[in-house]
Design a protein around this motif. Structure first.
Motif, PDB file in Angstrom:
ATOM      1  N   HIS A 131       3.969   1.522  -0.966  1.00 24.77           N
ATOM      2  CA  HIS A 131       4.690   1.567  -2.241  1.00 24.77           C
ATOM      3  C   HIS A 131       3.779   2.110  -3.354  1.00 24.77           C
ATOM      4  O   HIS A 131       4.183   2.983  -4.122  1.00 24.77           O
ATOM      5  CB  HIS A 131       5.203   0.173  -2.600  1.00 24.77           C
ATOM      6  CG  HIS A 131       5.958   0.128  -3.882  1.00 24.77           C
ATOM      7  ND1 HIS A 131       7.229   0.638  -4.008  1.00 24.77           N
ATOM      8  CD2 HIS A 131       5.610  -0.343  -5.104  1.00 24.77           C
ATOM      9  CE1 HIS A 131       7.640   0.472  -5.267  1.00 24.77           C
ATOM     10  NE2 HIS A 131       6.668  -0.123  -5.932  1.00 24.77           N
ATOM     11  N   ALA A 132       2.544   1.613  -3.426  1.00 24.61           N
ATOM     12  CA  ALA A 132       1.606   2.075  -4.450  1.00 24.61           C
ATOM     13  C   ALA A 132       1.239   3.539  -4.233  1.00 24.61           C
ATOM     14  O   ALA A 132       1.168   4.318  -5.187  1.00 24.61           O
ATOM     15  CB  ALA A 132       0.350   1.205  -4.429  1.00 24.61           C
ATOM     16  N   ARG A 133       1.028   3.923  -2.994  1.00 25.37           N
ATOM     17  CA  ARG A 133       0.678   5.316  -2.692  1.00 25.37           C
ATOM     18  C   ARG A 133       1.813   6.255  -3.078  1.00 25.37           C
ATOM     19  O   ARG A 133       1.594   7.332  -3.603  1.00 25.37           O
ATOM     20  CB  ARG A 133       0.331   5.455  -1.202  1.00 25.37           C
ATOM     21  CG  ARG A 133       0.112   6.848  -0.688  1.00 25.37           C
ATOM     22  CD  ARG A 133      -1.022   7.533  -1.453  1.00 25.37           C
ATOM     23  NE  ARG A 133      -1.012   8.950  -1.227  1.00 25.37           N
ATOM     24  CZ  ARG A 133      -0.531   9.859  -2.085  1.00 25.37           C
ATOM     25  NH1 ARG A 133       0.009   9.487  -3.214  1.00 25.37           N
ATOM     26  NH2 ARG A 133      -0.586  11.135  -1.819  1.00 25.37           N
ATOM     27  N   THR A 160       0.831  -1.204   0.000  1.00 26.72           N
ATOM     28  CA  THR A 160       0.000   0.000   0.000  1.00 26.72           C
ATOM     29  C   THR A 160       0.863   1.251   0.000  1.00 26.72           C
ATOM     30  O   THR A 160       0.627   2.185  -0.778  1.00 26.72           O
ATOM     31  CB  THR A 160      -0.950   0.012   1.213  1.00 26.72           C
ATOM     32  OG1 THR A 160      -1.761  -1.171   1.156  1.00 26.72           O
ATOM     33  CG2 THR A 160      -1.830   1.231   1.219  1.00 26.72           C
TER      34      THR A 160
END
Length: 53
Positions: A18-20, A16
Motif C-alpha cells: 500500500h505504501a509503495r 508495504t
C-alpha cells in the motif's frame, strides 16, 4: 537493489504494498512472496537471540 530489481523485506506485506503504491511511479511487475521454512526459522531464531534491553 540490483539493476532494475528491488527486494524488500517486511513484517506487514499489505502495508508495504500500500505504501509503495502511493510513492509512484508504479512498478511494471510486483511479486509478494512469503518466507520459505528455512528463512522463517532463521529469522525467528535471530530475533530470539537479540538483546531486549
Amino acid at each position: 537493489m540490483s539493476g532494475r530489481t528491488v527486494r524488500l523485506r517486511s513484517t506487514d506485506a499489505d502495508a508495504t504494498v500500500h505504501a509503495r503504491h502511493g510513492l509512484g511511479p508504479h512498478p511494471r511487475t510486483l511479486e509478494v512472496a512469503g518466507l520459505g521454512l528455512e528463512q522463517a526459522c532463521m529469522t525467528i531464531t535471530a530475533e530470539m537471540a537479540e538483546p531486549t534491553c
